[in-house]
Motif scaffolding. Structure first.
Motif, PDB file in Angstrom:
ATOM      1  N   LEU A 150     -11.807   5.700  -2.470  1.00  0.00           N
ATOM      2  CA  LEU A 150     -12.207   4.617  -1.978  1.00  0.00           C
ATOM      3  C   LEU A 150     -12.170   4.691  -0.432  1.00  0.00           C
ATOM      4  O   LEU A 150     -11.116   4.333   0.031  1.00  0.00           O
ATOM      5  CB  LEU A 150     -11.570   3.439  -2.391  1.00  0.00           C
ATOM      6  CG  LEU A 150     -11.494   3.146  -3.861  1.00  0.00           C
ATOM      7  CD1 LEU A 150     -10.655   2.135  -4.425  1.00  0.00           C
ATOM      8  CD2 LEU A 150     -13.143   3.084  -4.515  1.00  0.00           C
ATOM      9  N   VAL A 153     -10.285   2.326   2.117  1.00  0.00           N
ATOM     10  CA  VAL A 153      -9.060   1.537   1.862  1.00  0.00           C
ATOM     11  C   VAL A 153      -7.914   2.378   2.342  1.00  0.00           C
ATOM     12  O   VAL A 153      -7.852   3.809   2.025  1.00  0.00           O
ATOM     13  CB  VAL A 153      -9.044   1.495   0.116  1.00  0.00           C
ATOM     14  CG1 VAL A 153      -7.401   1.006   0.002  1.00  0.00           C
ATOM     15  CG2 VAL A 153      -9.988   0.357  -0.060  1.00  0.00           C
ATOM     16  N   LEU A 157      -2.992   0.166   1.965  1.00  0.00           N
ATOM     17  CA  LEU A 157      -3.205  -0.885   1.052  1.00  0.00           C
ATOM     18  C   LEU A 157      -3.349  -0.346  -0.311  1.00  0.00           C
ATOM     19  O   LEU A 157      -2.998  -1.235  -1.377  1.00  0.00           O
ATOM     20  CB  LEU A 157      -4.901  -1.168   1.328  1.00  0.00           C
ATOM     21  CG  LEU A 157      -5.061  -2.496   1.785  1.00  0.00           C
ATOM     22  CD1 LEU A 157      -4.543  -2.885   3.228  1.00  0.00           C
ATOM     23  CD2 LEU A 157      -6.847  -2.586   2.192  1.00  0.00           C
ATOM     24  N   LYS A 160       0.351  -0.365  -1.854  1.00  0.00           N
ATOM     25  CA  LYS A 160       0.619  -1.967  -2.251  1.00  0.00           C
ATOM     26  C   LYS A 160      -0.197  -2.399  -3.642  1.00  0.00           C
ATOM     27  O   LYS A 160       0.501  -3.038  -4.584  1.00  0.00           O
ATOM     28  CB  LYS A 160       0.076  -2.859  -1.345  1.00  0.00           C
ATOM     29  CG  LYS A 160       1.069  -3.871  -1.145  1.00  0.00           C
ATOM     30  CD  LYS A 160       0.935  -4.911   0.269  1.00  0.00           C
ATOM     31  CE  LYS A 160       1.955  -4.414   1.372  1.00  0.00           C
ATOM     32  NZ  LYS A 160       1.699  -5.520   2.416  1.00  0.00           N
ATOM     33  N   THR A 161      -1.495  -1.916  -3.743  1.00  0.00           N
ATOM     34  CA  THR A 161      -2.195  -2.318  -4.791  1.00  0.00           C
ATOM     35  C   THR A 161      -1.609  -1.672  -6.032  1.00  0.00           C
ATOM     36  O   THR A 161      -1.624  -2.432  -7.181  1.00  0.00           O
ATOM     37  CB  THR A 161      -3.648  -2.032  -4.619  1.00  0.00           C
ATOM     38  OG1 THR A 161      -4.158  -2.621  -3.600  1.00  0.00           O
ATOM     39  CG2 THR A 161      -4.448  -2.496  -5.624  1.00  0.00           C
ATOM     40  N   ALA A 164       1.480  -3.530  -7.443  1.00  0.00           N
ATOM     41  CA  ALA A 164       0.880  -4.652  -7.911  1.00  0.00           C
ATOM     42  C   ALA A 164       0.262  -4.562  -9.171  1.00  0.00           C
ATOM     43  O   ALA A 164       0.612  -5.157 -10.265  1.00  0.00           O
ATOM     44  CB  ALA A 164      -0.049  -5.471  -6.998  1.00  0.00           C
ATOM     45  N   THR A 165      -0.647  -3.568  -9.374  1.00  0.00           N
ATOM     46  CA  THR A 165      -1.229  -3.339 -10.645  1.00  0.00           C
ATOM     47  C   THR A 165      -0.341  -2.850 -11.596  1.00  0.00           C
ATOM     48  O   THR A 165      -0.175  -3.408 -12.779  1.00  0.00           O
ATOM     49  CB  THR A 165      -2.267  -2.124 -10.552  1.00  0.00           C
ATOM     50  OG1 THR A 165      -3.076  -2.712  -9.505  1.00  0.00           O
ATOM     51  CG2 THR A 165      -3.119  -1.878 -11.770  1.00  0.00           C
TER      52      THR A 165
ATOM     53  N   THR B 165      -3.801  -6.609 -11.408  1.00  0.00           N
ATOM     54  CA  THR B 165      -3.838  -6.344  -9.815  1.00  0.00           C
ATOM     55  C   THR B 165      -3.500  -7.823  -9.434  1.00  0.00           C
ATOM     56  O   THR B 165      -2.444  -7.952  -8.538  1.00  0.00           O
ATOM     57  CB  THR B 165      -5.017  -5.625  -9.343  1.00  0.00           C
ATOM     58  OG1 THR B 165      -4.958  -4.514 -10.045  1.00  0.00           O
ATOM     59  CG2 THR B 165      -4.397  -5.415  -7.888  1.00  0.00           C
ATOM     60  N   GLY B 169      -0.314  -9.058  -7.805  1.00  0.00           N
ATOM     61  CA  GLY B 169      -0.282  -9.517  -6.217  1.00  0.00           C
ATOM     62  C   GLY B 169       0.402 -10.647  -5.856  1.00  0.00           C
ATOM     63  O   GLY B 169       1.099 -10.787  -4.766  1.00  0.00           O
ATOM     64  N   ASP B 178       4.744 -13.134   1.672  1.00  0.00           N
ATOM     65  CA  ASP B 178       3.513 -12.683   2.763  1.00  0.00           C
ATOM     66  C   ASP B 178       2.255 -12.481   1.879  1.00  0.00           C
ATOM     67  O   ASP B 178       2.159 -11.900   1.035  1.00  0.00           O
ATOM     68  CB  ASP B 178       3.964 -11.205   2.978  1.00  0.00           C
ATOM     69  CG  ASP B 178       2.760 -10.608   4.141  1.00  0.00           C
ATOM     70  OD1 ASP B 178       1.793 -11.495   4.447  1.00  0.00           O
ATOM     71  OD2 ASP B 178       2.925  -9.340   4.533  1.00  0.00           O
ATOM     72  N   ASP B 181      -0.078  -9.424   0.840  1.00  0.00           N
ATOM     73  CA  ASP B 181       0.075  -8.834  -0.054  1.00  0.00           C
ATOM     74  C   ASP B 181      -1.087  -8.946  -1.124  1.00  0.00           C
ATOM     75  O   ASP B 181      -1.543  -7.958  -1.695  1.00  0.00           O
ATOM     76  CB  ASP B 181       1.502  -9.035  -0.944  1.00  0.00           C
ATOM     77  CG  ASP B 181       2.518  -8.378  -0.173  1.00  0.00           C
ATOM     78  OD1 ASP B 181       2.241  -7.445   1.012  1.00  0.00           O
ATOM     79  OD2 ASP B 181       3.680  -8.492  -0.212  1.00  0.00           O
ATOM     80  N   GLU B 184      -4.607  -8.233   0.236  1.00  0.00           N
ATOM     81  CA  GLU B 184      -4.923  -6.809   0.414  1.00  0.00           C
ATOM     82  C   GLU B 184      -5.294  -6.180  -1.048  1.00  0.00           C
ATOM     83  O   GLU B 184      -6.122  -5.243  -1.220  1.00  0.00           O
ATOM     84  CB  GLU B 184      -3.496  -6.036   0.844  1.00  0.00           C
ATOM     85  CG  GLU B 184      -3.376  -6.159   2.486  1.00  0.00           C
ATOM     86  CD  GLU B 184      -1.979  -5.535   2.832  1.00  0.00           C
ATOM     87  OE1 GLU B 184      -1.700  -5.955   4.141  1.00  0.00           O
ATOM     88  OE2 GLU B 184      -1.328  -4.952   2.110  1.00  0.00           O
ATOM     89  N   CYS B 185      -4.587  -6.552  -2.018  1.00  0.00           N
ATOM     90  CA  CYS B 185      -4.857  -6.404  -3.250  1.00  0.00           C
ATOM     91  C   CYS B 185      -6.438  -6.909  -3.525  1.00  0.00           C
ATOM     92  O   CYS B 185      -7.098  -5.903  -4.524  1.00  0.00           O
ATOM     93  CB  CYS B 185      -4.087  -6.739  -4.461  1.00  0.00           C
ATOM     94  SG  CYS B 185      -2.508  -6.107  -4.386  1.00  0.00           S
ATOM     95  N   VAL B 187      -8.922  -6.722  -1.361  1.00  0.00           N
ATOM     96  CA  VAL B 187      -9.666  -5.908  -0.796  1.00  0.00           C
ATOM     97  C   VAL B 187      -9.730  -4.539  -1.529  1.00  0.00           C
ATOM     98  O   VAL B 187     -11.140  -4.062  -1.689  1.00  0.00           O
ATOM     99  CB  VAL B 187      -8.982  -5.340   0.756  1.00  0.00           C
ATOM    100  CG1 VAL B 187      -9.772  -4.336   1.241  1.00  0.00           C
ATOM    101  CG2 VAL B 187      -8.932  -6.646   1.741  1.00  0.00           C
ATOM    102  N   VAL B 188      -8.984  -4.105  -2.159  1.00  0.00           N
ATOM    103  CA  VAL B 188      -9.156  -2.864  -2.997  1.00  0.00           C
ATOM    104  C   VAL B 188      -9.862  -3.200  -4.042  1.00  0.00           C
ATOM    105  O   VAL B 188     -10.670  -2.474  -4.412  1.00  0.00           O
ATOM    106  CB  VAL B 188      -7.475  -2.429  -3.272  1.00  0.00           C
ATOM    107  CG1 VAL B 188      -7.945  -1.093  -4.494  1.00  0.00           C
ATOM    108  CG2 VAL B 188      -6.942  -1.949  -2.096  1.00  0.00           C
TER     109      VAL B 188
END
Lengths: 195, 195
Positions: A150, A153, A157, A160-161, A164-165, B165, B169, B178, B181, B184-185, B187-188
């Motif tokens: 991507l 990106v 970023l 962090k993703t 989170a995922t 995600t 997130g 924040d 966080d 940004e997820c 965005v991805v």
DNA sequence: CTCGCAAAACTGACCGTTCGGTATAAAAAT
DNA sequence: ATTTTTATACCGAACGGTCAGTTTTGCGAG
């Protein structure tokens, strides 16, 4: 009641036992009495080693944090930066599988349940996620901007993703009782990293 | 103590007040006494309308589920399937922002804290995530296999990952305080969908 | 080696508080 | 007249936490 190994310090035994209970049942749904029953340590003795229930919870988190950092450090293995990150994610999946996907992620659970209770809790939990993201980003940045699938990106970023995922995937695995949920998230992460 | 709006039924008032507390503090960390204080409804009256604390929790979840499904249905807006999905995700972000990112996702919190307590809880929570994933998948599948950026990832896999995600997130936003966080997820996610 | 002794580790009864939930009777509201 | 609400008093169980006292341990002195 889990037997205390010979030579194991009572304090460590309490922490280890409590951690398992916290992962399974959460902080507020765990009573001192539960910990006593599970560990075999008597109440007075428990309060000899720890000041309060919150204190136990905090030290469990800090122990788990240290352990996770060590685990993380040796989980990045592979022939390329992206492969290392993917392998690290899969090592985490394997760990969850080893525990039969019971209870989910201690830090994720704690983030929702304990982070608002005491600033020291949120400090530890935030530290875990921040370090985890940093480690992934550090590896991804070695791959060079162009090599990520991507294009627009950044590695920050993306890192962090990914975290989170994985956390979301663990949560969904827990509620659906289907480990495939997490596994599938890892497939997509791998695809994002061109693996 | 939140004032009861004129014409609002006591039962609904209790549910609405309790939901806010549950989102912020979780189920086990919320007492009947907390609900009484916050709602202004007297104990006897509360137990006139609800059988138990679990009952209240369950009905809060079911209410929130209905509301979320409605919200979700009208959140898919855009000129293409992928745009619709991305807009839906951003609508959820906007909703979190409206609530100042306090407390995270009720379903995510409940998934960790309540799903093991009572099978009816886990049923509702599982239903929420399953429907959410289905809705996203339904839209993604309209895009056709070829149009997704990650060629070998099915729309089903992608849908599940998107939900994971977002949930992850939200969790990270909560602990890090924040909102970036979560943003940004998204965005991805958008990048993954070629938006 | 062992005695003495302090420190560390442990015990279980007990504390006050809060928990979820009940009882009951009277008052309002519909 | 029936439903809904208020008020208050109460229940047993469970909660987190304390404490006075007992047992075990480590260790230097004799």
């Amino acid at each position: 009641m889990t037997q205390m190994k010979k030579g194991e310090k009572t304090r460590e035994h309490i922490l280890k036992t409590t951690r398992a209970i916290l992962v399974a049942n959460g902080f507020h749904n765990t009573s001192i009495s539960d910990i006593i029953k599970a560990s075999g340590v008597k109440k007075g003795n428990l309060y000899y080693h720890f000041a309060s229930k919150e204190d136990i919870g905090l030290e469990v988190l800090e122990d788990a944090k240290e352990e996770f950092f060590q685990f993380l450090a040796q989980s990045f293995q592979g022939h390329s930066p992206c492969a290392k990150v993917v392998n690290s994610c899969q090592a985490i999946f394997a760990e969850q599988k080893k525990n039969n996907f019971v209870g989910g992620c201690l830090f994720g659970n704690a983030a929702l349940e304990m982070s608002d209770l005491n600033p020291r809790f949120s400090e530890v939990i935030h530290g875990v996620f921040a370090h985890w993201v940093d480690e992934i980003e550090r590896h991804l940045s070695m791959a060079g901007e162009g090599s990520l699938l991507l294009g627009n990106v950044s590695s920050a970023l993306m890192a962090k993703t990914i975290v989170a995922t994985i956390e979301g995937g663990i949560m969904m695995s827990r509620v659906s009782k289907d480990q495939a949920d997490l596994k599938e998230c890892l497939v997509v992460i791998a695809a994002m990293l061109g693996q």
